[in-house]
Design a protein around this motif. Structure first.
Motif, PDB file in Angstrom:
ATOM      1  N   ILE A   1    -101.906 -43.671 -84.488  1.00 18.97           N
ATOM      2  CA  ILE A   1    -100.724 -44.073 -83.727  1.00 18.97           C
ATOM      3  C   ILE A   1     -99.510 -43.292 -84.196  1.00 18.97           C
ATOM      4  O   ILE A   1     -98.716 -42.787 -83.396  1.00 18.97           O
ATOM      5  N   ARG A   2     -99.375 -43.140 -85.505  1.00 19.38           N
ATOM      6  CA  ARG A   2     -98.188 -42.450 -86.028  1.00 19.38           C
ATOM      7  C   ARG A   2     -98.209 -40.962 -85.682  1.00 19.38           C
ATOM      8  O   ARG A   2     -97.145 -40.361 -85.482  1.00 19.38           O
ATOM      9  N   ASP A   3     -99.388 -40.356 -85.578  1.00 20.49           N
ATOM     10  CA  ASP A   3     -99.468 -38.960 -85.141  1.00 20.49           C
ATOM     11  C   ASP A   3     -98.913 -38.817 -83.728  1.00 20.49           C
ATOM     12  O   ASP A   3     -98.134 -37.897 -83.435  1.00 20.49           O
ATOM     13  N   VAL A   4     -99.326 -39.716 -82.850  1.00 24.11           N
ATOM     14  CA  VAL A   4     -98.881 -39.650 -81.457  1.00 24.11           C
ATOM     15  C   VAL A   4     -97.390 -39.948 -81.356  1.00 24.11           C
ATOM     16  O   VAL A   4     -96.658 -39.296 -80.592  1.00 24.11           O
ATOM     17  N   LEU A   5     -96.910 -40.918 -82.144  1.00 27.41           N
ATOM     18  CA  LEU A   5     -95.495 -41.279 -82.088  1.00 27.41           C
ATOM     19  C   LEU A   5     -94.599 -40.199 -82.674  1.00 27.41           C
ATOM     20  O   LEU A   5     -93.392 -40.193 -82.430  1.00 27.41           O
ATOM     21  N   ASP A   6     -95.169 -39.303 -83.456  1.00 28.39           N
ATOM     22  CA  ASP A   6     -94.384 -38.165 -83.941  1.00 28.39           C
ATOM     23  C   ASP A   6     -94.042 -37.200 -82.805  1.00 28.39           C
ATOM     24  O   ASP A   6     -93.075 -36.442 -82.886  1.00 28.39           O
ATOM     25  N   LYS A   7     -94.837 -37.234 -81.725  1.00 27.51           N
ATOM     26  CA  LYS A   7     -94.635 -36.311 -80.611  1.00 27.51           C
ATOM     27  C   LYS A   7     -94.041 -36.985 -79.376  1.00 27.51           C
ATOM     28  O   LYS A   7     -93.382 -36.333 -78.569  1.00 27.51           O
ATOM     29  N   TYR A   8     -94.314 -38.284 -79.230  1.00 27.84           N
ATOM     30  CA  TYR A   8     -93.896 -38.981 -78.018  1.00 27.84           C
ATOM     31  C   TYR A   8     -93.145 -40.259 -78.363  1.00 27.84           C
ATOM     32  O   TYR A   8     -93.439 -40.926 -79.351  1.00 27.84           O
TER      33      TYR A   8
ATOM     34  N   TYR B   1    -105.195 -45.633 -91.475  1.00 33.83           N
ATOM     35  CA  TYR B   1    -104.153 -45.850 -90.476  1.00 33.83           C
ATOM     36  C   TYR B   1    -104.785 -46.181 -89.125  1.00 33.83           C
ATOM     37  O   TYR B   1    -105.880 -45.716 -88.800  1.00 33.83           O
ATOM     38  N   CYS B   2    -104.084 -46.986 -88.339  1.00 35.15           N
ATOM     39  CA  CYS B   2    -104.580 -47.368 -87.015  1.00 35.15           C
ATOM     40  C   CYS B   2    -104.566 -46.155 -86.089  1.00 35.15           C
ATOM     41  O   CYS B   2    -103.578 -45.405 -86.046  1.00 35.15           O
ATOM     42  N   HIS B   3    -105.657 -45.958 -85.345  1.00 32.41           N
ATOM     43  CA  HIS B   3    -105.646 -44.903 -84.336  1.00 32.41           C
ATOM     44  C   HIS B   3    -105.283 -45.504 -82.979  1.00 32.41           C
ATOM     45  O   HIS B   3    -105.112 -46.721 -82.835  1.00 32.41           O
TER      46      HIS B   3
ATOM     47  N   ALA C   1     -98.644 -50.396 -93.088  1.00 28.14           N
ATOM     48  CA  ALA C   1     -98.590 -49.316 -92.098  1.00 28.14           C
ATOM     49  C   ALA C   1     -98.899 -49.843 -90.701  1.00 28.14           C
ATOM     50  O   ALA C   1     -98.261 -49.439 -89.716  1.00 28.14           O
ATOM     51  N   MET C   2     -99.871 -50.747 -90.607  1.00 27.23           N
ATOM     52  CA  MET C   2    -100.223 -51.338 -89.321  1.00 27.23           C
ATOM     53  C   MET C   2     -99.041 -52.095 -88.728  1.00 27.23           C
ATOM     54  O   MET C   2     -98.729 -51.969 -87.534  1.00 27.23           O
ATOM     55  N   HIS C   3     -98.364 -52.869 -89.545  1.00 27.52           N
ATOM     56  CA  HIS C   3     -97.207 -53.627 -89.066  1.00 27.52           C
ATOM     57  C   HIS C   3     -96.085 -52.692 -88.610  1.00 27.52           C
ATOM     58  O   HIS C   3     -95.384 -52.974 -87.626  1.00 27.52           O
ATOM     59  N   GLU C   4     -95.920 -51.574 -89.299  1.00 26.10           N
ATOM     60  CA  GLU C   4     -94.908 -50.600 -88.880  1.00 26.10           C
ATOM     61  C   GLU C   4     -95.265 -50.011 -87.514  1.00 26.10           C
ATOM     62  O   GLU C   4     -94.412 -49.890 -86.631  1.00 26.10           O
ATOM     63  N   ASP C   5     -96.536 -49.660 -87.320  1.00 25.70           N
ATOM     64  CA  ASP C   5     -96.986 -49.149 -86.025  1.00 25.70           C
ATOM     65  C   ASP C   5     -96.732 -50.166 -84.917  1.00 25.70           C
ATOM     66  O   ASP C   5     -96.284 -49.818 -83.816  1.00 25.70           O
ATOM     67  N   GLU C   6     -97.017 -51.416 -85.200  1.00 22.05           N
ATOM     68  CA  GLU C   6     -96.819 -52.484 -84.205  1.00 22.05           C
ATOM     69  C   GLU C   6     -95.354 -52.610 -83.816  1.00 22.05           C
ATOM     70  O   GLU C   6     -95.028 -52.746 -82.634  1.00 22.05           O
ATOM     71  N   ARG C   7     -94.487 -52.589 -84.805  1.00 16.01           N
ATOM     72  CA  ARG C   7     -93.053 -52.709 -84.504  1.00 16.01           C
ATOM     73  C   ARG C   7     -92.592 -51.555 -83.622  1.00 16.01           C
ATOM     74  O   ARG C   7     -91.829 -51.763 -82.671  1.00 16.01           O
ATOM     75  N   ARG C   8     -93.060 -50.362 -83.908  1.00 14.96           N
ATOM     76  CA  ARG C   8     -92.631 -49.203 -83.122  1.00 14.96           C
ATOM     77  C   ARG C   8     -93.135 -49.282 -81.683  1.00 14.96           C
ATOM     78  O   ARG C   8     -92.485 -48.779 -80.765  1.00 14.96           O
TER      79      ARG C   8
END
Length: 460
Positions: free
Chosen positions: A277-284, A35-37, A95-102
């Motif tokens: 990225i997804r770890d951080v987006l879970d909180k912010y 996953y992208c960090h 997963a990378m594309h999902e992170d980008e969209r978010r």
């Protein structure tokens, strides 16, 4: 007039596209084994910002960002997981594309994958062999002859004689010089491979980008970008390969974004100090994370901390409070703010100064809100317009300010209590009004009164 800091010349230069108004930009993308960090997010957001400003400025941009879908890390991770390398990379790309969209990152125009360009790599490697810049020692490998390329080190300012100090050749390598790097790796047991003129194997990392960039954008193009950690050896080697093969300047301008740092060290998987990225987006909220990444200049390092994310959240709350309650209308007025914003962005994409303009614009909106609501609404439209360049401020104000309320409070209950409080205030029942406010405060709800209306948000 746009100026860009060119890592090649180590100075800001007036940007002049090679072909009229058309701009061609290549950025080194992800190696998709995990996953992208947030460090990857830094690069993706930085060049998304460049993309948005170039297009806002009227340039016809072709943006290429590659995917490295074969290398040692991918092979090792796939083996650890007991899956094929292409199954792993397919999952990680999704997963990378999902992170980008978010994170509101616009997709590149072209997203080439290394494994789709193997024939082009063979062709460039053969050209380098024919010109004497590469050699095949007969063990299935092909190496680039660094000492033959006169300009080696011009990007990183490293000298070959200094690099040779302490350099050595591994026992199983057939290099002529310890600085030579691999273009093609002979097959090893259990690894994926492709047929080549030198036997089955797979490409080296550096040749992948040289081939994908020139295939998509031509032998010379306007901007090559990536993280500052790629300046050497990756980008230095790209220049050596490409310019030796074509005889032309590879990229006119080189842009490198700063790293995310934690406790003074670069965020990276190898140091095991990363947050995905997804770890951080879970909180912010995604806009909070994006604002953290755009508020600092793209060339500067960002120190990651909970405090820095809270600061980013506070800044966005201030912007959205200014937008709250004003109708969405076409941007009007505020030309002086637009001019200042433009000057900032044209100075090597100066986002800190651009963000300062947004804060000044917010102050003007708040000043006019009661005395001239129509002018305030026009300026709010302007705030959204400029915010869009940074990839933020496109939500409804309440949607952002109440983000995360679901599952924490019942919005219908909050609204009912607010109405009951307004009725108590109308009846001048101040004790009941205070009791309801205290009840909402205990629920984690912050009330904001303005001109007979009350809005709410969750407390930090």
């Amino acid at each position: 007039m746009l100026t860009i800091y060119n890592t090649l010349s180590k100075t800001k230069e007036v940007f002049k596209p090679l072909d009229g108004n058309k701009v061609r930009m290549y950025v080194c993308g992800m190696t998709v084994y995990d996953y992208c960090h947030l460090g990857h997010g830094r690069s993706m957001v930085a060049f998304d910002l460049v993309t948005r400003w170039l297009r806002k400025s009227g340039y016809e941009l072709t943006y290429v960002r590659n995917i490295t879908d074969i290398d040692d890390k991918i092979i090792n991770r796939a083996n650890e997981n007991g899956e094929s390398f292409d199954a792993l990379t397919a999952r990680m790309i999704d997963a990378m594309h999902e992170d980008e969209r978010r994170l509101s990152i616009l997709p590149p125009d072209l997203e080439p994958r290394a494994t789709d360009h193997i024939p082009g790599m063979h062709a460039m490697i053969q050209t380098l062999i024919d010109k004497g810049y590469a050699y095949a020692p007969g063990n299935g490998d092909v190496y680039y002859r660094v000492g033959k390329f006169v300009g080696y080190g011009k990007l990183s300012r490293k000298k070959i004689e200094d690099l040779r100090i302490g350099a050595r050749i591994e026992v199983d390598e057939a290099k002529q010089d310890p600085l030579d790097f691999v273009l093609w790796k002979g097959v090893k047991p259990g690894e994926p491979s492709w047929e080549s003129p030198w036997g089955p194997g797979r490409p080296g990392w550096h040749i992948e980008c040289s081939v994908m960039s020139t295939c998509c954008l031509g032998e010379s193009f306007d901007i090559h970008g990536g993280g500052s950690d790629l300046e050497f050896p990756h980008h230095e080697n790209e220049i050596a390969q490409s310019e030796a093969a074509t005889g032309k300047q590879y990229a006119n301008a080189w842009m490198h974004c700063g790293m995310i740092r934690i406790n003074g060290e670069k965020m990276s998987k190898s140091l095991n100090n990363f947050f995905t990225i997804r770890d951080v987006l879970d909180k912010y909220h995604p806009e909070v994370v994006r604002y953290l990444l755009v508020a600092s200049h793209y060339r500067s390092a960002i120190n990651y901390s909970e405090d820095s994310l809270r600061d980013a959240k506070g800044a966005l709350e201030r912007f959205y409070h200014a937008l709250r309650g004003l109708p969405r209308v076409e941007a009007k007025g505020g030309e002086a703010f637009v001019e200042r914003f433009t000057v900032a962005m044209n100075d090597d994409f100066g986002t800190p100064e651009a963000c300062a303009v947004l804060f000044d614009l917010v102050r003007e909106i708040n000043r006019l809100r009661d005395s001239d609501p129509e002018a305030a609404a026009g300026l709010a439209g302007r705030l959204r317009e400029l915010g869009d360049v940074l990839g933020v401020l496109q939500l409804e104000a309440d949607d952002f300010l109440r983000a995360g309320a679901e599952g924490k409070v019942d919005a219908a209950e909050v609204e009912a209590l607010i109405q009951a409080r307004l009725q108590a205030r109308t009846n001048k029942n101040w004790a009941e009004s205070d009791r309801i406010r205290d009840q909402l405060t205990a629920m984690g709800v912050v009330l904001e009164d303005s001109k007979g209306t009350t809005t709410w948000r969750l407390a930090d």
